[in-house]
Scaffold this motif. Structure first.
Motif, mmCIF file in Angstrom:
data_model
loop_
_atom_site.group_PDB
_atom_site.id
_atom_site.type_symbol
_atom_site.label_atom_id
_atom_site.label_comp_id
_atom_site.label_asym_id
_atom_site.label_seq_id
_atom_site.Cartn_x
_atom_site.Cartn_y
_atom_site.Cartn_z
ATOM 1 N N ILE A 163 0.838 -1.203 0.000
ATOM 2 C CA ILE A 163 0.000 0.000 0.000
ATOM 3 C C ILE A 163 0.873 1.252 0.000
ATOM 4 O O ILE A 163 0.642 2.208 -0.751
ATOM 5 C CB ILE A 163 -0.959 0.000 1.206
ATOM 6 C CG1 ILE A 163 -1.953 -1.148 1.048
ATOM 7 C CG2 ILE A 163 -1.688 1.331 1.330
ATOM 8 C CD1 ILE A 163 -2.825 -1.379 2.247
ATOM 9 N N PRO A 194 7.173 4.251 9.013
ATOM 10 C CA PRO A 194 6.678 5.281 8.077
ATOM 11 C C PRO A 194 6.805 6.690 8.639
ATOM 12 O O PRO A 194 7.021 7.648 7.879
ATOM 13 C CB PRO A 194 5.209 4.917 7.879
ATOM 14 C CG PRO A 194 5.121 3.483 8.224
ATOM 15 C CD PRO A 194 6.144 3.234 9.278
ATOM 16 N N VAL A 252 7.645 10.391 6.827
ATOM 17 C CA VAL A 252 6.699 11.512 6.936
ATOM 18 C C VAL A 252 7.413 12.707 7.577
ATOM 19 O O VAL A 252 7.311 13.836 7.096
ATOM 20 C CB VAL A 252 5.457 11.101 7.768
ATOM 21 C CG1 VAL A 252 4.556 12.306 7.986
ATOM 22 C CG2 VAL A 252 4.692 10.000 7.061
ATOM 23 N N VAL A 310 0.529 7.321 16.091
ATOM 24 C CA VAL A 310 0.021 6.088 15.505
ATOM 25 C C VAL A 310 -0.105 5.005 16.564
ATOM 26 O O VAL A 310 -1.142 4.366 16.696
ATOM 27 C CB VAL A 310 0.961 5.617 14.384
ATOM 28 C CG1 VAL A 310 0.399 4.390 13.729
ATOM 29 C CG2 VAL A 310 1.142 6.739 13.388
ATOM 30 N N ARG A 317 -2.991 5.353 18.929
ATOM 31 C CA ARG A 317 -4.273 4.938 18.374
ATOM 32 C C ARG A 317 -4.384 3.423 18.362
ATOM 33 O O ARG A 317 -5.431 2.857 18.597
ATOM 34 C CB ARG A 317 -4.414 5.472 16.951
ATOM 35 C CG ARG A 317 -4.687 6.952 16.947
ATOM 36 C CD ARG A 317 -5.445 7.312 15.707
ATOM 37 N NE ARG A 317 -4.894 8.523 15.118
ATOM 38 C CZ ARG A 317 -5.072 8.841 13.846
ATOM 39 N NH1 ARG A 317 -5.720 8.033 13.037
ATOM 40 N NH2 ARG A 317 -4.582 9.965 13.387
ATOM 41 N N MET A 327 -3.006 2.265 10.063
ATOM 42 C CA MET A 327 -3.233 3.658 10.434
ATOM 43 C C MET A 327 -2.087 4.542 9.940
ATOM 44 O O MET A 327 -2.285 5.700 9.610
ATOM 45 C CB MET A 327 -3.349 3.773 11.958
ATOM 46 C CG MET A 327 -4.573 3.111 12.528
ATOM 47 S SD MET A 327 -6.088 3.669 11.752
ATOM 48 C CE MET A 327 -6.316 5.226 12.569
ATOM 49 N N THR A 328 -0.904 3.940 9.910
ATOM 50 C CA THR A 328 0.246 4.738 9.492
ATOM 51 C C THR A 328 0.037 5.237 8.075
ATOM 52 O O THR A 328 0.340 6.369 7.751
ATOM 53 C CB THR A 328 1.524 3.900 9.531
ATOM 54 O OG1 THR A 328 1.273 2.724 8.807
ATOM 55 C CG2 THR A 328 1.935 3.600 10.929
ATOM 56 N N ASN A 329 -0.488 4.356 7.240
ATOM 57 C CA ASN A 329 -0.689 4.764 5.855
ATOM 58 C C ASN A 329 -1.755 5.849 5.740
ATOM 59 O O ASN A 329 -1.654 6.756 4.938
ATOM 60 C CB ASN A 329 -1.097 3.563 5.007
ATOM 61 C CG ASN A 329 0.089 2.656 4.789
ATOM 62 O OD1 ASN A 329 1.156 3.136 4.436
ATOM 63 N ND2 ASN A 329 -0.061 1.397 5.064
ATOM 64 N N LEU A 353 -2.448 7.996 8.025
ATOM 65 C CA LEU A 353 -1.832 9.228 8.512
ATOM 66 C C LEU A 353 -1.007 9.867 7.401
ATOM 67 O O LEU A 353 -1.082 11.057 7.124
ATOM 68 C CB LEU A 353 -0.944 8.906 9.712
ATOM 69 C CG LEU A 353 -0.090 10.059 10.230
ATOM 70 C CD1 LEU A 353 -0.927 10.969 11.097
ATOM 71 C CD2 LEU A 353 1.106 9.546 10.994
ATOM 72 N N LYS A 354 -0.256 8.989 6.751
ATOM 73 C CA LYS A 354 0.629 9.486 5.708
ATOM 74 C C LYS A 354 -0.191 10.104 4.579
ATOM 75 O O LYS A 354 0.135 11.169 4.066
ATOM 76 C CB LYS A 354 1.467 8.323 5.183
ATOM 77 C CG LYS A 354 2.636 8.799 4.359
ATOM 78 C CD LYS A 354 3.345 7.687 3.665
ATOM 79 C CE LYS A 354 3.779 6.574 4.569
ATOM 80 N NZ LYS A 354 4.564 5.565 3.901
#
Lengths: 312, 438
Positions: A11, A257, A261, A304, A307, B2-4, B6-7
């Protein structure tokens, strides 16, 4: 667990690769640079998980960049895959030399020693006027397995290349972080002595983390220099290393990730503050950094994982 | 997962910010992207005075009729001049990014900038890749066009070789006896190159002079106690320095306090710009250049360009309360050159705003007048300028309370710059073949 990592990776790749179509030229370049720098920061994250921070990651960023430039200029190699491999190999060797030495040190001693090594490189390169001294060197545009694009296709190819490398190394590092060795690293952060008594070699662990950091630093430096077209000793200067540490702190050590970011956010903030506040951009950048540190002491990644905890 | 998410959210938000972008420049305005040091060591010495001068000149051009002919038309060929200014501090990596942002995001019509040689090496390949018309206005390294050639990149100032060749020629023409000399230069490319150029020129002009010592204190060192002791001990007849800014001020103040200038003749390759700050602390009798006929040397020159020079000089002094040193002169010659090129391109294309290609074609081999003299794009296939240079001797005028430059000697551009087709270092090593001195 493994499956979800791969799925996330796919993804992430699709989402990032879509940028090659929707991003304007300037933003694609900015993202490519941010991702390349993010790779270096990912290496710092690996060390941060074990409780040490390298203030000298510019060493590998610079070695990677100079290796690629010198090989390209003197041996006529322009293939991006080959250049990345060769630079990574050089950084691996250097990392294997310094890793065992540095793995004995913790805290400020580790930080200062790694900083010292990168500044030695900076000082030496500044003196070497036959390879440009402080003015540095230029490197031509890379080729991709014989294909030599120009203009937008070149930028797109470079961007996709860095995206692929980011996703692959991000996934590998995630798998490593979740592996036995990765989890022991995290335990070292809490209590090194206990880990030793349980039978694991902390020194060995630290060496592994350091060498991975070296490899990622070299790859990041190679991609950065190919995108920029120019390298100078500033790549090894402490402010460059400091920036990597800042991105690592901004991201926190919890999420992979988040590193990328954070790197992209930093580049965007810097670019726009530079344009809108040409006289006070450093101040704008500093305020941004302060706000993030105060608001998110554990970094972006903590958003993250918080959550995630709420969900379970 | 969730990281994706967020990104994606972060990415979308940032993208929205970026894509909004500026409206493209219109046909009746010409947008210039200016890059110069606004912070850091080079800001006070070069970046800020240069941009002060540039801003002033753009205002005068936009008003029209403020300058003597041929610069009395409004703006660039009637177009209003707009500018975006970016700080050069932060290294070559940042400058390449900012350059792309200026061209692709801000859509500037031309870029004028770069004091640092590292930036001048890093930016031109990108400028050619983006086909963006770019003027390098200040940086010194000859490597820019000697190692490469570029289509869209021009340097409107002579490279640094002439600074030190002129110093050596000045010594000779004044029959200065140089049995030995020494150097104190900053330990980075500009300092190392300046010393190499100076020794190269001296070997030709004073083949018997002995080099006593070559000192390279760290860039930004500020403290020169040890170095000055070494220079006092060695007793060279001459001390050469290409230091600038705080490093030069530090060296001069600490050196004169210990009588260095009484024991050795001090020669400075780029020393004029510290005169406003030092005032009467600048010792008398120092030989110095300004990397061109800039500052005090331009003011003292007179001749055909007197009206243009005085107009700019008086406007600058009135606006900022200090006289202009070398940096604004180099910014002015870049902007006058750009104006000339735009207007030439418009004369050729029927009066529409020129494209980057048309601008590059017009700029190639162009000649124009600036307060610093006649600028000729003579080298590197019309991409590298040569210009005249001047060296003078400092003398404090007690009655008026200001520093003057006396015994100024002017060197024609072809006397102190290498001719076409030879690298600067080779030109020095071969004894200045093709130099045309009056």
């Amino acid at each position: 667990m493994r499956m979800s990592v791969y799925l996330s990776a796919i993804i992430a790749f699709v989402a990032l690769a879509a940028g090659s179509i929707i991003l304007p030229d300037w933003a694609m370049f900015l993202f490519a640079m941010a991702l390349a720098k993010g790779l270096v920061c990912l290496g710092i994250i690996g060390m941060m998980r074990g409780g040490v921070v390298s203030f000298g990651q510019g060493l590998y960023y610079c070695i990677g960049a100079y290796t690629a430039t010198l090989i390209a200029n003197h041996l006529g190699v322009s293939d991006i895959f080959l250049l990345t491999l060769l630079s990574a190999a050089v950084c691996l060797v250097v990392g294997l030399v310094f890793g065992p030495l540095l793995s004995n040190y913790r805290g400020i001693f580790f930080a200062m020693l790694s900083l010292a090594l990168s500044m030695v490189l900076y000082g030496s390169l500044s003196k070497m006027s036959f390879i440009g001294g402080t003015d540095g060197l230029n490197i031509g545009a890379p080729t991709f397995l014989g294909w030599a694009p120009e203009g937008r296709p070149l930028q797109t190819a470079l961007y996709l290349y860095v995206v692929a490398i980011v996703v692959i190394s991000g996934t590998l590092m995630r798998i490593y972080f979740d592996s036995e060795r990765g989890l022991i690293t995290l335990a070292t952060r809490d209590n090194e002595l206990r880990v030793e008594y349980l039978g694991a070699s902390v020194r060995n662990l630290m060496t592994y983390n350091y060498v991975f950091g070296a490899l990622l630093g070299g790859i990041g430096g190679t991609i950065a220099v190919l995108a920029l077209g120019h390298v100078d000793p500033e790549f090894a200067f402490w402010t460059t290393s400091g920036e990597f540490v800042f991105v690592a702190i901004l991201a926190g050590y919890l999420s992979v990730p988040a590193v990328f970011v954070a790197a992209i956010i930093l580049e965007l903030v810097r670019s726009f503050s530079n344009l809108y506040f040409p006289n006070t951009w450093q101040l704008a950048l500093g305020i941004f950094l302060l706000v993030v540190i105060v608001a998110l002491p554990n970094g972006l990644g903590s958003l993250v994982s918080k959550r995630k905890e709420n969900k379970t | 997962m969730m990281t994706n998410k967020l990104k994606a959210t972060a990415g979308a938000a940032l993208l929205g910010l970026g894509l909004a972008g500026p409206a493209a420049a219109q046909d009746d305005t010409f947008k210039v992207g200016v890059i110069t040091f606004l912070s850091g060591q080079a800001a006070e010495s070069f970046g800020v005075p240069a941009w002060n001068g540039g801003k002033l000149l753009i205002e005068m051009m936009n008003e029209g009729g403020k300058l003597p002919a041929p610069y009395d038309t409004k703006g660039f060929g009637g177009m209003n001049i707009e500018f975006v200014v970016v700080d050069e501090a932060g290294g070559a990596t940042k400058q390449v990014q900012e350059f792309r942002n200026l061209v692709q995001r801000e859509e500037v019509d031309a870029v004028v900038g770069y004091v640092s040689s590292g930036d001048c090496l890093a930016v031109p390949p990108v400028a050619d890749e983006l086909k963006a018309f770019t003027i390098l206005y200040d940086c010194g390294t000859p490597r820019v066009f000697e190692d490469n050639s570029f289509e869209y990149v021009f340097r409107t100032a002579a490279h640094a070789t002439m600074d030190n060749v002129s110093l050596a020629r000045y010594l000779k023409s004044r029959d200065f006896d140089v049995p030995s000399y020494a150097g104190l230069n900053q330990d980075y490319a500009f300092g190392q190159d300046s010393w190499a150029d100076f020794t190269g020129a001296m070997e030709q002009i004073y083949p018997d002079a002995e080099v006593k010592t070559a000192l390279f204190p760290k860039f930004g060192a500020g403290q020169y106690g040890t170095e000055i002791s070494a220079l006092l001990r060695e007793r060279p007849a001459l001390v050469h320095s290409s230091n600038w800014g705080g490093d030069l001020q530090g060296f001069l103040i600490q050196g004169t306090a210990r009588g260095l200038h009484e024991r050795s003749q001090i020669v400075l390759a780029a020393g004029d710009h510290v005169i406003p700050q030092l005032g009467n602390k600048m010792p008398d009798g120092i030989f110095l250049g300004a990397r061109g006929v800039n500052g005090l040397a331009a003011h003292a020159r007179g001749g055909e360009l007197k009206e243009l020079t005085d107009t700019m000089w008086d406007a600058y002094e009135a606006e900022y309360g200090v006289f202009p040193v070398q940096a604004p002169f180099r910014m002015w010659q870049a902007l006058f050159g750009l104006k000339t090129a735009v207007e030439k391109a418009m004369a050729d294309n029927g009066g529409t705003k020129p494209t980057d290609e048309e601008l590059a074609a017009a700029m190639k081999g162009l000649t124009w007048d600036a307060p610093s003299g006649r600028i000729e794009m003579a080298l590197a296939d019309g991409h590298q300028a040569i210009q005249p240079n001047a060296i003078g001797t400092t003398k404090w005028n007690e009655a008026e309370g200001k520093m003057e430059l006396v015994d100024v000697e002017y060197f024609s551009a072809r006397c102190v710059n290498p001719p076409v087709g030879i690298k600067a270092t080779e030109w020095l090593a071969q004894g200045f073949p093709g130099a045309e001195c009056e």
